[in-house]
Design an enzyme around this catalytic site. Structure first.
Site: not given
Length: 549
Positions: A150-151, A308, A312-313, A397
């Site tokens: 992820s990030h 990100d 997904d963000r 988040s």
């Protein structure tokens, strides 16, 4: 939390990861299963770690991949496996390792065309699309793997499994895979089937799938792309060097958008980033420190956004408010969507995690919609999104997904791309940006302040925190107000929250142990201002400390 002097500044060369050294460590270092930090450990988003710490190495990925093959066989999952990876340095070698095992086990694998990077939501979208066509034959159901941390910082690697529901695997599945993988590592990889990478690529079970075209061509079913086009809004996007970097141009071209990609750099060291709050490079689109470059461009665009590394963000930058805190955008998005999706079920609920803002509760109540408050983790939204009983699921988040315009499922994992483009749809349709819509909500319900802090906790203390009962909390007040409720289970589904949440009239806090560090996290919100919030956080730490004793 102590803010680093580097926070918000361009990353100096001295903190950039040595990518070649990192990849060598992936292959050379052998994890010791007797050391807890070197074992396979699935958290809310799969197995994560760094090759430098021997927590994400070749043996981990070979073992996890074999465990997934075993799980598929045991549960008769006979369809293809959709495999995607992001731009982190460890993602490419991890993809090669997983392919060696998947091919040796005869698993049909769907790789991207031209070895394109593949965002997390695109894999979920592909799984669901395939399974919708083959839903009558459970033996032909597809699943997936996404290789991403992820990030998280450039030295990190991540590996997560999506079962046939297309979303993050629940704990029953991840525990099974984790335990089986650790058994393989303990047996020095005995039982792990494997062929070399070139053989795997040539295998008859290896196929190419048009992820990009499949996803981009379908966006009009979830968003009003025509309204965005007709508005002529000037849009800006920073992919933050992530997996969706080559998706934005085809989106703009197909739908006729005035969209500028402000950064097209792919660099596994992510040296183009501004440094996050703690002095680390982190591709977090919700962080004002990591998003400094795009924030600086806010007046150049009507709406700007970032995603990100695995997309997904989302991070939304508005002219009215700059970078919106995730809670602000979630509330505005929910308020808009449930008013502008007439084909959604009338009983479709609003989904939020219990550490998200109470402003979402107020928005849901004003909309006349049921609120489903669940523990942390997007997996809790999967079933509701699948059957349409949940219109929207979001996390503080900066992760969210929502239904197609006709009320059917889009993805069952977080989708930063549609969350970002929704900001453009809102602005086009409402003639107000999401920041202005959130301000309208605060005029009616108050203007809350929100924070998250961390405190040290031993492994023993974290275990105690996970198992607390409301009876162990003896405090009667929180920041001068009577405590109205103490929760250790989520009100939306009764699932344990792995900590506690304490609620008073004008504020609340939640405390949860970290799955990877010797800390616990306190999330808090106040509708009475910053000083009241500070009192809530101070008292939260005292309440948690007393209960752990």
């Amino acid at each position: 939390m102590k803010i680093s002097p580097l926070a918000g500044k361009p990353a100096p060369r001295s903190i950039l990861v040595d990518v070649d050294k990192l990849v060598r460590a992936y292959y050379d270092e052998i994890p010791d299963p007797s050391i807890p930090g070197e074992r396979v450990a699935f958290g809310t988003s799969g197995h994560r770690g760094s090759a430098f710490k021997r927590s994400f190495n070749e043996n981990h990925i070979l073992a996890i991949s074999q465990a997934i093959c075993d799980y598929r066989k045991q549960h008769q999952i006979g369809g293809p496996l959709f495999l995607g990876a992001d731009t982190h340095a460890l993602s490419k070698p991890a993809l090669a390792s997983s392919m060696e095992v998947l091919a040796a086990n005869g698993v049909d694998v769907m790789l991207s065309e031209n070895d394109e990077y593949t965002p997390t939501p695109v894999v979920s979208h592909a799984i669901l699309g395939y399974n919708r066509k083959n839903q009558k034959d459970m033996g032909k159901q597809a699943d997936g793997i996404v290789i991403t941390p992820s990030h998280n910082p450039p030295q990190e690697g991540g590996f997560k499994y999506d079962p046939p529901n297309g979303g993050p695997a629940d704990i029953n599945i991840t525990d099974w895979i984790q335990n089986r993988a650790n058994q393989y590592i303990e047996k020095k990889m005995a039982g792990v089937k494997r062929v070399d990478y070139e053989t795997a690529l040539r295998a008859p079970t290896t196929h190419r799938f048009p992820y990009l075209e499949n996803y981009v061509s379908d966006l009009g079913t979830v968003l009003d792309m025509e309204s965005i086009r007709a508005s002529g809004l000037r849009l800006g996007v920073d992919p933050l060097g992530g997996a969706g970097i080559h998706y934005w141009e085809p989106i703009a071209k197909r739908y006729g958008l005035d969209l500028t990609i402000v950064n097209k750099t792919i660099d596994p060291a992510f040296g183009f980033m501004t440094v996050d709050w703690d002095g680390q490079i982190r591709m977090d689109p919700s962080s004002p420190y990591a998003m400094q470059r795009l924030i600086g461009l806010k007046d150049r665009f009507d709406i700007a956004f970032a995603c990100d590394t695995d997309h997904d963000r989302h991070g939304i930058v508005t002219r009215s408010s700059g970078l919106l805190p995730p809670n602000h955008y979630l509330a505005a998005a929910i308020f808009y969507l449930f008013k502008h999706r007439p084909q959604w079920r009338k009983d479709a609920a609003v989904g939020k995690t219990l550490v998200s803002s109470q402003m979402i509760d107020h928005a849901a109540e004003k909309l006349g919609r049921k609120l489903m408050e669940v523990p942390v983790g997007f997996k809790w939204f999967v079933d509701g999104l699948l059957d349409g009983s949940l219109g929207f699921g979001g996390e503080e988040s900066a992760g969210a997904s929502f239904l197609r315009r006709d009320g059917t499922v889009w993805t069952t994992d977080k989708d930063g791309i549609i969350a970002a483009l929704l900001a453009a749809e809102i602005t086009a349709k409402m003639k107000k940006d999401p920041g202005e819509i959130y301000r309208d909500l605060t005029r009616e319900f108050g203007d809350p302040v929100y924070d998250r802090v961390e405190a040290a906790a031993s492994m023993e203390q974290k275990e105690k925190l996970k198992k607390l009962s409301p009876q162990q909390i003896h405090s009667k007040e929180l920041a001068g107000e009577k405590i109205e409720s103490i929760l250790t289970k989520a009100p939306g589904n009764g699932a344990p929250i792995g900590g506690l949440k304490v609620i008073a009239k004008s504020g609340w806090f939640a405390a949860r142990p970290s799955g990877t560090e010797d800390i616990y996290k306190i999330y808090a919100e106040s509708f009475n201002g910053k000083e009241h919030l500070r009192r809530i956080i101070d008292e939260a730490q005292s309440i948690v400390t007393a209960s752990l004793k």
